[in-house]
Design a protein around this motif. Structure first.
Motif, PDB file in Angstrom:
ATOM      1  N   LYS A 115       0.819  -1.210   0.000  1.00 23.08           N
ATOM      2  CA  LYS A 115       0.000   0.000   0.000  1.00 23.08           C
ATOM      3  C   LYS A 115       0.853   1.260   0.000  1.00 23.08           C
ATOM      4  CE  LYS A 115      -3.758  -2.342   2.337  1.00 23.08           C
ATOM      5  NZ  LYS A 115      -3.191  -3.617   2.584  1.00 23.08           N
ATOM      6  N   SER A 116       2.046   1.169  -0.583  1.00 22.06           N
ATOM      7  CA  SER A 116       2.921   2.331  -0.732  1.00 22.06           C
ATOM      8  C   SER A 116       3.957   2.030  -1.810  1.00 22.06           C
ATOM      9  CB  SER A 116       3.616   2.659   0.583  1.00 22.06           C
ATOM     10  OG  SER A 116       4.654   1.753   0.839  1.00 22.06           O
ATOM     11  N   THR A 117       4.725   3.055  -2.144  1.00 20.00           N
ATOM     12  CA  THR A 117       5.767   2.867  -3.152  1.00 20.00           C
ATOM     13  C   THR A 117       7.104   2.512  -2.517  1.00 20.00           C
ATOM     14  OG1 THR A 117       6.260   5.228  -3.106  1.00 20.00           O
ATOM     15  CG2 THR A 117       4.689   4.457  -4.770  1.00 20.00           C
ATOM     16  N   THR A 118       7.213   2.638  -1.207  1.00 17.21           N
ATOM     17  CA  THR A 118       8.472   2.307  -0.540  1.00 17.21           C
ATOM     18  C   THR A 118       8.630   0.796  -0.436  1.00 17.21           C
ATOM     19  OG1 THR A 118       7.447   2.418   1.644  1.00 17.21           O
ATOM     20  CG2 THR A 118       8.476   4.435   0.816  1.00 17.21           C
ATOM     21  N   PRO A 119       9.847   0.301  -0.499  1.00 15.28           N
ATOM     22  CA  PRO A 119      10.053  -1.153  -0.403  1.00 15.28           C
ATOM     23  C   PRO A 119       9.959  -1.641   1.044  1.00 15.28           C
ATOM     24  CG  PRO A 119      12.146  -0.046  -0.673  1.00 15.28           C
ATOM     25  CD  PRO A 119      11.085   1.014  -0.783  1.00 15.28           C
ATOM     26  N   LEU A 120       9.802  -2.943   1.184  1.00 16.86           N
ATOM     27  CA  LEU A 120       9.868  -3.589   2.495  1.00 16.86           C
ATOM     28  C   LEU A 120      11.355  -3.736   2.831  1.00 16.86           C
ATOM     29  CD1 LEU A 120       8.572  -5.220   4.843  1.00 16.86           C
ATOM     30  CD2 LEU A 120       8.777  -7.233   3.382  1.00 16.86           C
ATOM     31  N   ILE A 121      11.770  -3.221   3.970  1.00 17.69           N
ATOM     32  CA  ILE A 121      13.180  -3.271   4.354  1.00 17.69           C
ATOM     33  C   ILE A 121      13.323  -4.200   5.551  1.00 17.69           C
ATOM     34  CG2 ILE A 121      15.151  -1.942   5.166  1.00 17.69           C
ATOM     35  CD1 ILE A 121      13.958   0.452   3.666  1.00 17.69           C
ATOM     36  N   ILE A 122      14.170  -5.230   5.377  1.00 17.06           N
ATOM     37  CA  ILE A 122      14.395  -6.216   6.428  1.00 17.06           C
ATOM     38  C   ILE A 122      15.896  -6.443   6.588  1.00 17.06           C
ATOM     39  CG2 ILE A 122      12.159  -7.338   6.087  1.00 17.06           C
ATOM     40  CD1 ILE A 122      13.589  -9.532   4.537  1.00 17.06           C
ATOM     41  N   SER A 123      16.266  -7.126   7.675  1.00 17.17           N
ATOM     42  CA  SER A 123      17.694  -7.411   7.903  1.00 17.17           C
ATOM     43  C   SER A 123      17.869  -8.832   8.437  1.00 17.17           C
ATOM     44  CB  SER A 123      18.289  -6.393   8.881  1.00 17.17           C
ATOM     45  OG  SER A 123      17.656  -6.492  10.140  1.00 17.17           O
TER      46      SER A 123
END
Length: 143
Positions: A115-123
């Protein structure tokens, strides 16, 4: 709440994670040396426990065709077949990742997933194994 299985990948802890925890701990122990009563100390220790619990509750699972991200022990499932690209990032946006330096940005083919243009950021720990497992499920992922 649905119970997910699969392989678990903890969120990576690095120097930045320990720095944040240390900074919060130092700020929490300052009231111990002030003569303001016991309540500021109790409030600060509760805040320290909350930050630590939040960091410990972030992890990821690959369960069949889903990437499940746990934040504060609440799972959110993402379809692996909709992943378009995985790339390393130094983005410090708020995300379900405890590391500030060893992060992966995951973009999806369908904007409705996040629901956005930002990516999912994980580590994730064992980053290469994590990526290889995603690629074995969806070889179309750009890496």
């Amino acid at each position: 709440m649905e119970k997910f299985g699969g392989i678990r990948y903890n969120s990576r802890w690095d120097g930045s994670t320990w720095f944040i925890l240390g900074l919060v701990a130092v700020c929490c122990f300052v009231p111990c040396f002030l003569d303001d009563g016991i309540w500021p100390t109790i409030i600060c220790l509760v805040m320290l426990a909350f930050v630590l619990l939040t960091f410990l509750s972030i992890y990821y699972r690959i369960d069949g065709d889903k990437l499940v991200v746990y934040t504060f022990f609440i799972p959110t499932a993402y379809p692996i077949d909709k992943i378009k690209e995985i790339k390393p990032t130094k983005n410090i946006l708020s995300s379900p990742a405890t590391s500030l330096t060893h992060r992966l940005a995951i973009t999806f083919t369908d904007r409705k997933i996040l629901k956005s243009t930002t990516p999912l950021i994980i580590s994730p720990v064992r980053k290469e194994e994590f990526i290889q497992q995603l690629l074995s499920i969806n070889p179309e992922i750009q890496h």
